[in-house]
Structures are given as C-alpha cells and as structure tokens.
Design an enzyme around this catalytic site. Sequence first.
Site, PDB file in Angstrom:
ATOM      1  N   LYS A   1      36.379  31.823  44.015  1.00  0.00           N
ATOM      2  CA  LYS A   1      35.992  31.718  45.101  1.00  0.00           C
ATOM      3  C   LYS A   1      35.228  29.526  43.882  1.00  0.00           C
ATOM      4  O   LYS A   1      34.818  28.652  44.816  1.00  0.00           O
ATOM      5  CB  LYS A   1      35.024  31.248  46.488  1.00  0.00           C
ATOM      6  CG  LYS A   1      36.564  31.772  46.842  1.00  0.00           C
ATOM      7  CD  LYS A   1      36.233  32.277  48.117  1.00  0.00           C
ATOM      8  CE  LYS A   1      36.484  32.829  49.170  1.00  0.00           C
ATOM      9  NZ  LYS A   1      35.744  32.931  50.776  1.00  0.00           N
TER      10      LYS A   1
ATOM     11  N   HIS B   1      41.748  32.268  44.683  1.00  0.00           N
ATOM     12  CA  HIS B   1      41.052  32.394  44.536  1.00  0.00           C
ATOM     13  C   HIS B   1      41.229  33.546  44.147  1.00  0.00           C
ATOM     14  O   HIS B   1      41.113  33.791  43.172  1.00  0.00           O
ATOM     15  CB  HIS B   1      39.715  32.378  45.361  1.00  0.00           C
ATOM     16  CG  HIS B   1      39.909  33.089  46.808  1.00  0.00           C
ATOM     17  ND1 HIS B   1      40.679  32.940  47.682  1.00  0.00           N
ATOM     18  CD2 HIS B   1      39.134  34.274  46.698  1.00  0.00           C
ATOM     19  CE1 HIS B   1      40.342  34.561  48.755  1.00  0.00           C
ATOM     20  NE2 HIS B   1      39.559  34.822  47.869  1.00  0.00           N
TER      21      HIS B   1
ATOM     22  N   HIS C   1      42.885  41.568  46.503  1.00  0.00           N
ATOM     23  CA  HIS C   1      41.701  41.952  47.922  1.00  0.00           C
ATOM     24  C   HIS C   1      42.181  41.302  48.909  1.00  0.00           C
ATOM     25  O   HIS C   1      41.936  41.685  49.952  1.00  0.00           O
ATOM     26  CB  HIS C   1      40.123  41.621  47.697  1.00  0.00           C
ATOM     27  CG  HIS C   1      40.087  40.291  47.057  1.00  0.00           C
ATOM     28  ND1 HIS C   1      40.058  39.493  46.164  1.00  0.00           N
ATOM     29  CD2 HIS C   1      39.250  39.392  48.297  1.00  0.00           C
ATOM     30  CE1 HIS C   1      39.543  38.478  46.621  1.00  0.00           C
ATOM     31  NE2 HIS C   1      39.113  37.824  47.688  1.00  0.00           N
ATOM     32  N   HIS C   2      43.147  40.497  48.744  1.00  0.00           N
ATOM     33  CA  HIS C   2      43.791  39.160  49.996  1.00  0.00           C
ATOM     34  C   HIS C   2      45.133  40.083  50.418  1.00  0.00           C
ATOM     35  O   HIS C   2      46.229  39.875  50.994  1.00  0.00           O
ATOM     36  CB  HIS C   2      44.113  38.213  49.626  1.00  0.00           C
ATOM     37  CG  HIS C   2      42.226  37.941  49.886  1.00  0.00           C
ATOM     38  ND1 HIS C   2      41.909  38.038  51.459  1.00  0.00           N
ATOM     39  CD2 HIS C   2      41.339  37.028  49.901  1.00  0.00           C
ATOM     40  CE1 HIS C   2      40.631  37.004  51.494  1.00  0.00           C
ATOM     41  NE2 HIS C   2      40.239  37.247  50.107  1.00  0.00           N
TER      42      HIS C   2
ATOM     43  N   ASP D   1      36.229  44.091  52.744  1.00  0.00           N
ATOM     44  CA  ASP D   1      35.941  42.427  52.513  1.00  0.00           C
ATOM     45  C   ASP D   1      35.720  42.189  54.609  1.00  0.00           C
ATOM     46  O   ASP D   1      35.420  41.639  54.685  1.00  0.00           O
ATOM     47  CB  ASP D   1      37.110  41.980  52.331  1.00  0.00           C
ATOM     48  CG  ASP D   1      36.901  41.333  52.133  1.00  0.00           C
ATOM     49  OD1 ASP D   1      35.823  40.106  52.115  1.00  0.00           O
ATOM     50  OD2 ASP D   1      37.385  40.196  51.670  1.00  0.00           O
TER      51      ASP D   1
ATOM     52  N   HIS E   1      34.799  39.809  44.132  1.00  0.00           N
ATOM     53  CA  HIS E   1      35.912  40.223  44.418  1.00  0.00           C
ATOM     54  C   HIS E   1      36.036  38.197  44.487  1.00  0.00           C
ATOM     55  O   HIS E   1      37.312  37.826  44.462  1.00  0.00           O
ATOM     56  CB  HIS E   1      36.078  41.054  45.646  1.00  0.00           C
ATOM     57  CG  HIS E   1      34.965  39.959  47.046  1.00  0.00           C
ATOM     58  ND1 HIS E   1      33.880  40.333  46.837  1.00  0.00           N
ATOM     59  CD2 HIS E   1      35.793  39.920  47.780  1.00  0.00           C
ATOM     60  CE1 HIS E   1      33.689  39.996  47.584  1.00  0.00           C
ATOM     61  NE2 HIS E   1      34.999  39.820  48.600  1.00  0.00           N
ATOM     62  N   ASP E   2      35.274  37.926  45.184  1.00  0.00           N
ATOM     63  CA  ASP E   2      35.281  36.497  44.957  1.00  0.00           C
ATOM     64  C   ASP E   2      34.871  35.460  44.069  1.00  0.00           C
ATOM     65  O   ASP E   2      34.677  34.531  44.272  1.00  0.00           O
ATOM     66  CB  ASP E   2      34.589  35.772  46.852  1.00  0.00           C
ATOM     67  CG  ASP E   2      35.563  36.145  48.078  1.00  0.00           C
ATOM     68  OD1 ASP E   2      36.976  36.016  47.471  1.00  0.00           O
ATOM     69  OD2 ASP E   2      35.367  36.135  49.084  1.00  0.00           O
TER      70      ASP E   2
HETATM   71 FE   LIG Z   1      38.248  36.824  49.207  1.00  0.00          FE
END
Ligand SMILES: [Fe+2]
Length: 375
Positions: free
Chosen positions: A174, A199, A224-225, A253, A170-171
């Site tokens: 980044k 990201h 996801h955010h 998360d 998911h990240d």
């Molecule tokens: Fe994230």
Amino acid sequence: MKLVTVDRLQPGMVVAKTVFGADRQVLLASGMVVKPQFISQLRRRGVPSVYIVDERFPDIETADVVSAETRVEAMAAAKEVLSEVKDRAKSGLGKLTGTEARKVKDQVNNIIDELIQNRELVVNLTDIRAADDYTFGHSVNVCILSLMTAIGLGYEPQRLRELGIGAILHDVGKTQIPEEILNKPGVLSAGEFEEVKKHPTYGFEIVRRQDGLSSLSAHVAYQHHERSNGEGYPRGLIGTEIHEFARITAVADVYDALVADRVYRRGFLPADALDIIAGNAGRFFDPKVAKAFGDNIAPYPVGSLVQMSTKEVAVVVKVRRAYPRHPILRVIKDGRGHPVGEPYDLDLTQHRDVRIARAIDERGPVDPRDVKQLL
Ligand SMILES: [Fe+2]
C-alpha cells in the site's frame, strides 16, 4: 473495564487501559481521570474509543495475549519500516533494506515468544489506535492473530516466523498506492479500485527482493486478498491454490478490520465479527483456518454485557480457553430487567441449561451495510 466511544466519554470516568501512539508516546494513561479537555484532544487525534473502569465492577480486569510494551514496540517498528519504504516509493518499487528486515524479524520473534508463554489466554481486548496509527496497529494485530491461529494449527517456530513476517508486512504494497485513493472517504471508482488491487503484487515484490526474508513471507503479502471461492484478487486463486499462510492472514485481516472502531464507523462486537467469519467459511475462508482462528477469540470478552437465555443480564467476569462460549458471568438484572439486589456469579459450564442469547453493545447499533465493504 468497558469500551466507550469518545462521544460517550464523560468527565470523571477513569481510564482503564493506556492508549499508545505509534511513536511509543502515551496518548492516555491508565488511572487518569477524564477531563473535558482530554475528550477534545482525543477527538482531534482521531482516537475512536477508550477502555474505562466500569464503576459497577471495578474488580474485573483482563490480561492481553501480548504485553503493551511488545505491542508498542512492534507498532513503532511497523511505522518506521512502512514509512521508509513509502519514502523510497518515489524512486520506484524498491525492496526492504537488511536493517528493516532485521527490525521486523525481531518484533515477530518477541510476539511469538509471548504468545507461546501466554498460550492459555484468549483475545479479550480490542486494541485502541489513533486514526493516524491505524495501519500500524492493524499490521501488528494481523500478525498476532495470524500467529495465534498458526500455533493452534500446530506450526513449529520456523514456519511461525515466516508467517509472522508476512503478516506484519501484508499491506506493505500500500506504500505504493496514492494516498488520495487510500484515504478517500466513500466508495472508490472502478479505476481507483483497480489501483488498490495492485497492492498485494507490489507487496510481493518488495518482500521478495530482500534476500534475508523467506519467499513464503512474500506470498502472504501477495495472496492475502485471495478468497477460497476464487472471488479474491489479484489472481483469483481457488482453495488450496492459496498458500495456507495467506489463508490464515486473510481471516485475521478481515476480523481485525471488522472489530476496529474507526472515527467514521463503529466496530463490530467480537461475537458478531466471529459469526461473519464463520458464516463465510467455505466461501471466502478456509473452514479449518476459520475454526482455528475462532478458538483464540473470546466471543464475549471479559467486561462485556450479555443477555442470557433466561432474559437476565450479566457482565462477563472470566473466560476460559476451553469453554469460550461458557464464561463465568455476574448477574446484574433479573429476567424482567430489574437490578438484582446483590449481583452474583454464575459459571455457565455448571449451568448447561442457561446460555448466552446475545451480546449487548453498550455503544449502540452498528450499521450492517459495513459488512460488505470489509469482506
Ligand atoms: Fe491488504
């Protein structure tokens, strides 16, 4: 066992749970007696807390939903993949290689197999990671928590795999954000926050460009955010405009970030973190997903201390999936705070007049200002 912050670790205490690093190395082995030099080593490595054997209740043990081996292998794979993607970031936004995609798939399959086998277990442990390994442990945890939620929602294996891959990655976006921004202590400037907000879009591109991965996995990274009320980023999607996979990963998360002990900030107790999730259901989170998520977590984990409605103090001995708020307790102090002569067990499902009033944090109070930053 009980969780102790490194500041409160004392020589002579016995380690109850092995702490692994993301390169599969053992940072602290179960059964080891704590010596002063370990404490300074743990500080240096940025290990925030440790499970130790509780001398009052050495018989209380708990099983994890996923074995230590599987967790360690998944964390190592996450580290390898994310590090490789990051190394390539210099030459522009890339994609995952076929080998990397395979590696991630294998780990997700192992996790799914174990979760299905251990269906009766609930999450009782907070995993411990060294500061440098935080991201990798977090990726694996978000994957595990998302998958447990999805199993609760009745997902079949194919959808579980697509969700799990998206959740562990998911990240991944980044890797494209400058480290000075990601690791900046304190509040980000408006410009820096705009950078961070990119990201999910980077992650979407990186996952989407790999033919071997489902575009739904890419959408987990992308969304996801996002938050149900439209206050999320990058697109401000609302409610069911957000794919259900991403609605699941969003809860996992935030929860994992809330309970994680960091060197600079103590984690929330599971009961408090669950209250924060439930309190934001309908606002930030899908209520159905938040409920399915909560069903997998022991609000009062085995080994933790609680105060009962009678003011008695007890330690949690056993948690059953069907009755998460009604565990079996061992009463250790009476209603006036005096130790009882002979601690005795009490099954709350058999004593519906008694309930748990609050969880006692043996690590001291948490800073409530931390909530806002993490949601
Ligand atoms: Fe994230």
